[in-house]
Design an enzyme around this catalytic site. Structure first.
Site: not given
Ligand code: NAI
Ligand code: NA
Length: 396
Positions: A47, A52, A234, A272
């Site tokens: 990811g 993040f 949530y 975020l």
């Molecule tokens: P994001 O949407 O920015 O990043 C998701 C990533 O996963 C991307 O690199 C995407 O290409 C990849 N991805 C998605 N499906 C995929 C698949 N099938 N195969 C390969 N790669 C795949 O999301 P974000 O917000 O960075 O989230 C990452 C983690 O952080 C999650 O577990 C989220 O719950 C957690 N998180 C997010 C917060 C927020 O406020 N955005 C706060 C605290 C935790």
């Molecule tokens: Na990410």
């Protein structure tokens, strides 16, 4: 071509390669400005292209000179067709990494599949030998279980009772009441399947079985808790059940890694603006109020500030990793400060379409959202003719 934002609902259909590149350069410069971290040298980020995960890849590479392998699921560019932001981000990251003499390779495909896991294992074997840190940062609405072939869809719903509260459409600035119907038991199980810890554990199992985890290897996944306000939708909703599962999986994985001196952690991060969080009802209103309060207090952070602090002040201090009573790392500590939460809760009561632009940071939210797609980034000439086709040098 001249590339402009084209919005549809919670997503933007276009992305600007130069804006995405500038975002990545800004994040790299931030990490460099904070000095070296005595961190991991060989890092796998699952990811890795946005949010993040991208911040984790940048912090690993430019904070502790790590070789990185990034896994993600993005749409490539082709003549006349724009890529998704994560593609352009990765192209920019790899270009910078190469210039800095850092190893960086990427795999674009479904991380939940056996095929992508096998490809990744082969690449590690070939190039890096072993991995010191595995970052698990997927956010996806669907997962096909490679064992059963069944495709599961996650939902963002309350459990047991409908949830009524305020929300904001951050494009129009309209504050409205929403009501979300409770989920079914099947929804809970599906959401756990997609966003719980099962796939994280599968990754670690396959890496360990192939002897690709170095002595003392660490793995980390990201979670969220947030305020009482958003609990029904949530932390006590379907996604919360998945996060409970992810957090308990950390203990299962930690046990499995104990024989190599390794460990597994969940870090609870700050709310975020990312592509994932913009799709969750109520969260954008909360974030716009939270940003206002945290900026006024001088404690606002983005993904890169969060992850740089995670590495330098939690994971790689040379001492014990500080955790809460449930074994979780907390870098949502400033978000969850009692004074911050009290202020947000008071503002929440007041928030209307009319006053939100002044009592909340709607502009900051909207700006961050545009930034995700490479728009409204300082120093970028959006009137310039821009090449939409960008290659990722180390794409496998
Ligand atoms: P994001 O949407 O920015 O990043 C998701 C990533 O996963 C991307 O690199 C995407 O290409 C990849 N991805 C998605 N499906 C995929 C698949 N099938 N195969 C390969 N790669 C795949 O999301 P974000 O917000 O960075 O989230 C990452 C983690 O952080 C999650 O577990 C989220 O719950 C957690 N998180 C997010 C917060 C927020 O406020 N955005 C706060 C605290 C935790
Ligand atoms: Na990410």
């Amino acid at each position: 071509m001249i590339i402009e934002p084209r919005m549809r609902g919670f997503i933007c259909l276009t992305a600007h390669p130069v804006g995405c590149e500038q975002n990545v350069i800004n994040q790299i410069n931030y990490v460099k400005s904070k000095g070296k971290i005595d961190g991991p040298k060989r890092v796998l980020v699952i990811g890795a292209s946005t949010g993040f995960g991208l911040a984790s890849r940048i912090t690993s590479a430019f904070g502790s000179d790590a070789s990185t392998i990034g896994i993600f699921f993005e749409k490539p560019s082709s003549p006349g067709k724009l890529a998704t932001p994560g593609w352009y981000n990765t192209a920019a990251f790899e270009k910078q990494a190469q210039e800095a003499g850092l190893y960086a390779k990427s795999i674009n495909g479904d991380a939940f599949s056996n095929e992508v896991k096998e490809k990744t294992l082969a690449l590690i074997k070939e190039d890096l030998g072993q991995i010191d840190l595995v970052v698990y940062s997927l956010a996806s609405p669907v997962r096909t279980d490679p064992t059963t072939g069944i495709t599961h869809r996650s939902v963002l719903k309350p459990i047991g009772a409908p949830f009524k509260n305020k929300t904001v459409d951050f494009h129009s600035g309209k504050v409205t009441e929403i009501s979300i119907d409770p989920c079914t038991e099947e929804d809970i199980q599906n959401t756990i399947k997609v966003m719980g810890g099962e796939d994280w554990e599968m990754w670690i199992d396959s890496l360990k079985t192939a002897n690709l985890l170095a002595p003392n290897a660490l793995t980390i996944a990201y979670s969220y808790i947030g305020p009482e306000l958003t609990e029904p939708v949530y932390r006590k909703g379907t996604i919360g059940r998945a996060k409970d599962h992810l957090e308990s999986t950390a203990f299962t994985i930690a046990d499995k890694l104990s024989d190599i001196g390794g460990n597994a952690y969940v870090s609870v991060n700050k709310a975020l603006v990312t592509q994932a969080s913009s799709a969750i009802p109520v969260i954008p209103l909360y974030i716009s109020l939270l940003y206002k309060v945290m900026k006024a207090e001088g404690i606002h952070e983005g993904c890169i500030e969060q992850i740089q602090r995670l590495y330098s002040e939690r994971l790689y201090t040379g001492g014990n990793v500080p955790v809460d009573e449930k074994g979780r790392i907390r870098i949502d500590d400033w978000e969850m400060r009692a004074d911050v939460q009290a202020k947000v809760a008071a503002l929440w009561e007041e928030a209307t379409t009319e006053n939100l632009p002044s009592i909340g940071d709607l502009e900051g939210y909207s700006n961050d959202f545009y930034n995700l797609f490479g728009f409204k980034v300082g120093g970028v000439d959006y009137t310039a003719d821009t090449n939409e086709v960008v290659e990722i040098p180390g794409l496998q």
